[in-house]
Design an enzyme around this catalytic site. Structure first.
Site, PDB file in Angstrom:
ATOM      1  N   LYS A 136       0.828  -1.201   0.000  1.00 36.76           N
ATOM      2  CA  LYS A 136       0.000   0.000   0.000  1.00 36.76           C
ATOM      3  C   LYS A 136       0.865   1.255   0.000  1.00 36.76           C
ATOM      4  CE  LYS A 136      -1.793   1.839   3.674  1.00 36.76           C
ATOM      5  NZ  LYS A 136      -2.588   2.128   4.893  1.00 36.76           N
ATOM      6  N   ASP A 154      -6.239   0.762   0.616  1.00 39.48           N
ATOM      7  CA  ASP A 154      -6.407   1.063   2.033  1.00 39.48           C
ATOM      8  C   ASP A 154      -7.794   0.597   2.462  1.00 39.48           C
ATOM      9  OD1 ASP A 154      -8.184   2.957   1.060  1.00 39.48           O
ATOM     10  OD2 ASP A 154      -7.256   4.648   2.096  1.00 39.48           O
TER      11      ASP A 154
END
Length: 242
Positions: A136, A154
């Site tokens: 991420k 996310d």
């Protein structure tokens, strides 16, 4: 008196129609949020890498408030790696989990100095070897600091793609690959921004503003939150959470 807008009944979709629907949703979100971007402030790849790591379990606005004084004191990996732990903990205190974050930032900065001559590598496979950096964070840095397309999975992104019926996957890496297959690679970074902005402003985790959603007609989860337009409008945020 307000009226409730009820989207049309949705039949099971083929792969082709799923792709078309997903891309239509992205286009509408792009029109809805023309200013969508990374909400973390940064001046260079190192700053973005650090603030993204620091944003875990806190808000972007809190990180943005700390950023100027942090990088004024320690502007590059060498300076950050040599920072006195006590001072760094003091600067990061407002973000919560400051001891853990201090440890991560020190190790991350030292690794950049030792392995990459103090430069942030523009490759995912190298970024994810750094302390505190997962896919991420790596994709945030690649997409926003290097203009290399990446999908940022996310909590908002994962929630929305499941609500929209684009995938049933819950594992972040599987979500990344599943959604990446629906869109041209060039769209990945902005797709991430569009969905994250929508998640922060309308499609909330507990009470989404379904009656004020610009993509409700393509959402199989319509009705999860209030559908009355006035009630839903009161839930809409003009910016991300504080």
């Amino acid at each position: 008196m307000s009226t409730t807008r009820v989207p049309p009944v949705r039949e099971p979709t083929s792969r082709t129609s799923l792709v078309r629907r997903a891309r239509k949703v992205d286009r509408v979100l792009a029109e809805t949020y023309p200013d969508a971007r990374c909400e973390l402030d940064f001046d260079d790849p190192f700053q973005l890498l650090v603030v993204t790591v620091l944003s875990a379990q806190t808000t972007d606005r809190r990180v943005n408030a700390v950023r100027p004084i942090l990088f004024a004191a320690y502007p590059d990996p060498a300076a950050m790696a040599a920072a006195p732990r006590e001072h760094l903990e003091q600067l990061l205190g407002p973000l919560g989990f400051f001891r853990q974050k201090t440890e991560t930032v020190l190790k991350l900065s030292a690794a950049l100095v030792e392995r990459y001559d103090g430069q942030v590598p523009p490759k995912l496979e190298e970024l994810v070897t750094l302390p505190g950096v997962g896919r991420k964070t790596a994709n945030v840095v690649l997409g926003n600091a290097f203009d290399i397309p990446g999908i940022t999975v996310d909590t908002h992104f994962g929630r929305l793609v499941r609500r929209l019926g684009w995938t049933e996957e819950t594992d972040a890496v599987k979500v990344e690959h599943a959604i990446g297959a629906l869109f041209p690679k060039r769209d990945w970074t902005m797709l991430s921004h569009h969905l994250i902005w929508h998640g922060r402003r309308r499609c909330h985790a507990k009470k989404p503003a379904c009656g004020a959603c610009p993509v409700a007609r393509w959402c199989p989860s319509y009705g999860t939150g209030p559908t009355d337009p006035e009630v839903a409008a009161a839930l809409v945020r003009t910016e991300g959470p504080a």
